[in-house]
Design a protein around this motif. Structure first.
Motif, PDB file in Angstrom:
ATOM      1  N   THR A  59     -13.025 174.633 103.503  1.00  0.00           N
ATOM      2  CA  THR A  59     -14.269 175.566 103.963  1.00  0.00           C
ATOM      3  C   THR A  59     -13.978 177.043 104.311  1.00  0.00           C
ATOM      4  OG1 THR A  59     -16.035 173.556 103.938  1.00  0.00           O
ATOM      5  CG2 THR A  59     -16.837 176.174 104.469  1.00  0.00           C
ATOM      6  N   PRO A  60     -12.940 177.159 105.142  1.00  0.00           N
ATOM      7  CA  PRO A  60     -12.661 178.167 105.741  1.00  0.00           C
ATOM      8  C   PRO A  60     -12.170 179.392 104.659  1.00  0.00           C
ATOM      9  CG  PRO A  60     -12.204 176.439 107.362  1.00  0.00           C
ATOM     10  CD  PRO A  60     -12.471 175.979 106.050  1.00  0.00           C
ATOM     11  N   TYR A  61     -11.419 178.371 103.146  1.00  0.00           N
ATOM     12  CA  TYR A  61     -10.582 179.708 102.349  1.00  0.00           C
ATOM     13  C   TYR A  61     -11.124 179.098 101.250  1.00  0.00           C
ATOM     14  CZ  TYR A  61      -7.535 177.420 106.470  1.00  0.00           C
ATOM     15  OH  TYR A  61      -6.783 177.525 107.663  1.00  0.00           O
ATOM     16  N   MET A  62     -12.559 179.154 100.971  1.00  0.00           N
ATOM     17  CA  MET A  62     -13.283 179.393  99.831  1.00  0.00           C
ATOM     18  C   MET A  62     -14.349 180.865 100.278  1.00  0.00           C
ATOM     19  SD  MET A  62     -15.925 176.037 100.165  1.00  0.00           S
ATOM     20  CE  MET A  62     -15.065 173.796  99.878  1.00  0.00           C
ATOM     21  N   ASN A  63     -14.271 181.080  98.349  1.00  0.00           N
ATOM     22  CA  ASN A  63     -14.376 182.571  98.761  1.00  0.00           C
ATOM     23  C   ASN A  63     -15.841 182.456  98.280  1.00  0.00           C
ATOM     24  OD1 ASN A  63     -14.748 185.384  97.418  1.00  0.00           O
ATOM     25  ND2 ASN A  63     -13.378 185.143  96.172  1.00  0.00           N
ATOM     26  N   PRO A  64     -17.056 182.767  98.684  1.00  0.00           N
ATOM     27  CA  PRO A  64     -18.070 183.168  98.161  1.00  0.00           C
ATOM     28  C   PRO A  64     -18.159 183.714  97.284  1.00  0.00           C
ATOM     29  CG  PRO A  64     -18.167 183.857 100.057  1.00  0.00           C
ATOM     30  CD  PRO A  64     -16.328 183.601  99.947  1.00  0.00           C
ATOM     31  N   ASP A  65     -18.327 185.025  97.159  1.00  0.00           N
ATOM     32  CA  ASP A  65     -17.868 185.704  96.126  1.00  0.00           C
ATOM     33  C   ASP A  65     -17.321 186.029  94.497  1.00  0.00           C
ATOM     34  OD1 ASP A  65     -17.413 188.046  98.843  1.00  0.00           O
ATOM     35  OD2 ASP A  65     -19.122 187.117  97.466  1.00  0.00           O
ATOM     36  N   GLY A  66     -17.092 184.298  94.306  1.00  0.00           N
ATOM     37  CA  GLY A  66     -15.943 184.012  93.411  1.00  0.00           C
ATOM     38  C   GLY A  66     -16.831 183.531  92.470  1.00  0.00           C
ATOM     39  N   SER A  67     -16.058 183.932  91.138  1.00  0.00           N
ATOM     40  CA  SER A  67     -17.086 183.391  89.691  1.00  0.00           C
ATOM     41  C   SER A  67     -16.301 182.674  89.094  1.00  0.00           C
ATOM     42  CB  SER A  67     -18.162 184.542  89.564  1.00  0.00           C
ATOM     43  OG  SER A  67     -18.969 184.699  88.344  1.00  0.00           O
ATOM     44  N   TYR A  68     -17.136 181.917  88.152  1.00  0.00           N
ATOM     45  CA  TYR A  68     -15.980 180.990  87.279  1.00  0.00           C
ATOM     46  C   TYR A  68     -17.042 180.848  86.117  1.00  0.00           C
ATOM     47  CZ  TYR A  68     -12.403 180.644  91.162  1.00  0.00           C
ATOM     48  OH  TYR A  68     -10.952 181.246  91.631  1.00  0.00           O
ATOM     49  N   THR A  69     -16.400 181.328  85.132  1.00  0.00           N
ATOM     50  CA  THR A  69     -17.744 180.893  83.777  1.00  0.00           C
ATOM     51  C   THR A  69     -16.905 179.140  83.379  1.00  0.00           C
ATOM     52  OG1 THR A  69     -15.947 180.968  82.336  1.00  0.00           O
ATOM     53  CG2 THR A  69     -17.383 182.862  83.383  1.00  0.00           C
ATOM     54  N   LEU A  70     -18.046 178.430  82.523  1.00  0.00           N
ATOM     55  CA  LEU A  70     -17.821 177.056  82.478  1.00  0.00           C
ATOM     56  C   LEU A  70     -16.710 176.742  81.787  1.00  0.00           C
ATOM     57  CD1 LEU A  70     -19.358 173.643  82.392  1.00  0.00           C
ATOM     58  CD2 LEU A  70     -19.348 174.551  79.904  1.00  0.00           C
ATOM     59  N   ASP A  71     -16.313 177.868  81.449  1.00  0.00           N
ATOM     60  CA  ASP A  71     -14.285 177.834  80.583  1.00  0.00           C
ATOM     61  C   ASP A  71     -14.075 177.507  81.395  1.00  0.00           C
ATOM     62  OD1 ASP A  71     -15.485 179.607  77.290  1.00  0.00           O
ATOM     63  OD2 ASP A  71     -15.930 177.441  77.386  1.00  0.00           O
ATOM     64  N   ASP A  72     -13.815 178.285  82.129  1.00  0.00           N
ATOM     65  CA  ASP A  72     -12.654 178.069  83.059  1.00  0.00           C
ATOM     66  C   ASP A  72     -13.090 177.442  84.034  1.00  0.00           C
ATOM     67  OD1 ASP A  72     -13.849 181.769  84.703  1.00  0.00           O
ATOM     68  OD2 ASP A  72     -12.727 180.882  83.166  1.00  0.00           O
ATOM     69  N   VAL A  73     -13.600 176.716  84.451  1.00  0.00           N
ATOM     70  CA  VAL A  73     -13.820 175.492  84.734  1.00  0.00           C
ATOM     71  C   VAL A  73     -13.241 173.888  84.066  1.00  0.00           C
ATOM     72  CG1 VAL A  73     -15.068 173.520  85.657  1.00  0.00           C
ATOM     73  CG2 VAL A  73     -16.206 176.066  86.293  1.00  0.00           C
ATOM     74  N   ASN A  74     -13.418 174.070  82.870  1.00  0.00           N
ATOM     75  CA  ASN A  74     -12.889 173.193  81.664  1.00  0.00           C
ATOM     76  C   ASN A  74     -11.628 173.438  81.961  1.00  0.00           C
ATOM     77  OD1 ASN A  74     -15.196 171.902  81.112  1.00  0.00           O
ATOM     78  ND2 ASN A  74     -16.105 172.700  79.933  1.00  0.00           N
ATOM     79  N   THR A  75     -10.942 174.645  81.271  1.00  0.00           N
ATOM     80  CA  THR A  75      -9.465 174.679  80.889  1.00  0.00           C
ATOM     81  C   THR A  75      -9.014 173.969  82.167  1.00  0.00           C
ATOM     82  OG1 THR A  75     -10.119 177.087  80.095  1.00  0.00           O
ATOM     83  CG2 THR A  75      -8.037 176.620  81.234  1.00  0.00           C
ATOM     84  N   ARG A  76      -9.743 174.031  83.633  1.00  0.00           N
ATOM     85  CA  ARG A  76      -8.525 173.717  84.668  1.00  0.00           C
ATOM     86  C   ARG A  76      -8.903 171.538  85.205  1.00  0.00           C
ATOM     87  NH1 ARG A  76      -3.783 174.536  86.562  1.00  0.00           N
ATOM     88  NH2 ARG A  76      -3.828 173.721  88.539  1.00  0.00           N
ATOM     89  N   MET A  77     -10.106 172.001  84.519  1.00  0.00           N
ATOM     90  CA  MET A  77     -10.791 170.422  84.245  1.00  0.00           C
ATOM     91  C   MET A  77      -9.562 169.348  83.094  1.00  0.00           C
ATOM     92  SD  MET A  77     -13.990 169.949  85.785  1.00  0.00           S
ATOM     93  CE  MET A  77     -14.697 168.324  84.657  1.00  0.00           C
TER      94      MET A  77
END
Lengths: 249, 184
Positions: free
Chosen positions: A129-147
């Motif tokens: 939790t302390p290392y998450m970025n609440p302002d981060g923004s990832y698209t579905l493509d971003d997520v799937n590329t990594r997954m």
């Protein structure tokens, strides 16, 4: 003391340039050429030691490790692990941790291992939790590329999955597996989603602690974990994600 | 009432002592554990996760640590088991980043003309077969003796010493090749 021939000396030197055995040290003391060879080996050893210091860990790694006792403090006891949607099983489940096999239903519950898993999952969320970025923004493509790369899984594109607001995407080591950890903007705060490549339970079960509720559910050959604040409709996320999850292999 | 208070104080003192011992363990060994984790999995983020998982398991099993003298070997063993569990069924595709570029620690300790050699040696280690790399890393990073390494890897001492000798020779040979290819 037995004399050491050149072959033996070379093999011992390059197996361990910092050999401090009495016979080895005596050989060095008596022979200038061998002392010189030893100096060369020690110079190489220093280079090797420095090369093995690469890369450096993150600056906050030590801090994270020191927080582990705090992050893994005992959760609210008894840890609530409930079989879902089946009041017959709920009535029959004893308070003590026992192995229960329901014939015909084929449900196999291991409360001890589920407790350990719940600890792992909550600990991971608190630690990250302390290392998450609440302002981060990832698209579905971003997520799937990594997954796809890490897990061999993806989320099918649909209006609902594309509307997910993802602020954190990371492959993590949790519950002794490489897992994908996503954080979504939920109605009541962050929703932590973890996708594990292996089944950890034959059936779905709920977990909770002072702050969060969670669901651990089989999802094809893997496991889907959804953890959110107490009022978060986490079952909706479970339904959306499990029905849109595809595994490549 | 007094007996209960004494008991509570004892429990608190034990918990505090255990926490302090754990903190000393982290400060003393986390860097070496990370380094070993990195050379097992060759990914910096994964090595950090493995390190975190190792210390998490160590904290949970802390009462089973028999003496502080055995702590380092104990931690290395936990790490090796976690790494083995990790690669049992699935090998993830990880970022192919030249992590050397993440920066040298303590660069003021390294002479500029040695930095190129270190870079070449780092690359050579990446290419070294795991049967040679693992005992070498345990010796250089862990500081373990041949006998200790033999126990950890379930080999005999002679095999370990032979592999250590061959590992260094291979690195020197790879270093000479890379040096030649880079025009050094």
């Amino acid at each position: 003391m037995k004399k050491m021939n050149d072959k033996e000396f070379t093999e011992r030197l390059w197996a361990n340039p910092r050999d401090t055995s009495p016979d080895f040290l005596q050989v060095l003391e008596q022979d200038e050429t061998r002392r010189q060879e030893c100096q060369d080996a020690l110079r190489f050893e220093e280079l090797l030691d420095n090369a093995l210091r690469l890369p450096a860990p993150s600056a906050d790694l030590e801090k994270r490790l020191l927080r582990i006792p705090e992050a893994t403090r005992p959760v609210e006891l008894p840890l609530r692990i409930a079989a879902n949607e089946d009041s017959f099983i709920r009535r029959m489940l004893p308070v003590a941790a026992v192995l229960l096999v329901a014939l015909g239903l084929g449900i196999y519950l291991q409360p001890d291992s589920n407790s350990a898993l719940a600890h792992d999952l909550f600990s991971h969320v608190y630690a990250e939790t302390p290392y998450m970025n609440p302002d981060g923004s990832y698209t579905l493509d971003d997520v799937n590329t990594r997954m796809v790369a890490v897990l061999g899984a993806h989320l099918e594109a649909s209006p609902a999955t594309e509307a997910l607001q993802v602020s954190f995407v990371k492959d993590c080591f949790v519950a002794s597996q490489i897992a994908m950890h996503l954080v979504l903007h939920g109605d009541m705060g962050d929703v932590n989603v973890m996708l594990l490549p292996e089944r950890v339970s034959a059936s779905e079960f709920s977990i909770s602690d002072e702050q969060f509720n969670g669901i651990v559910a089989p999802a094809a050959q893997g496991t889907l974990v959804v953890i959110g604040n107490k009022q978060e409709p986490i079952r909706e996320y479970r339904n959306l994600l499990s029905s849109n999850l595809g595994w490549e292999y | 009432m007094a007996a209960k208070e004494n008991n509570d104080n004892t429990v608190l003192a034990e918990a505090t002592g255990k926490r302090r011992r754990y903190e000393v363990l982290v400060k003393d060994f986390y860097h070496d554990i990370f380094r070993y984790a990195y050379w097992l999995c060759k990914s910096r983020p994964l090595a950090e996760d493995l390190t975190q998982e190792t210390f998490m398991r160590a904290w949970r099993a802390f009462d089973s640590l028999q003496s502080e003298a055995a702590a380092k070997a104990w931690l290395f063993t936990i790490l090796r088991r976690e790494n083995a569990r990790l690669y049992e069924k699935f090998q993830p595709e990880l970022d192919d980043i030249d992590e050397y570029e993440a920066g040298l620690p303590d660069t003021h300790r390294v002479e500029p003309d040695q930095q190129m050699e270190m870079h070449l040696l780092y690359k050579a280690m990446q290419k070294l077969e795991s049967e040679y790399r693992e005992p070498l890393v345990l010796q250089v990073i862990g500081g373990f003796s041949g006998e200790e390494i033999a126990t950890m890897l379930d080999l005999n001492n002679n095999t370990v010493m032979t592999r250590l000798f061959r590992a260094r020779n291979k690195l020197r040979a790879l270093l000479d090749t890379d040096d030649y290819q880079e025009g050094g």
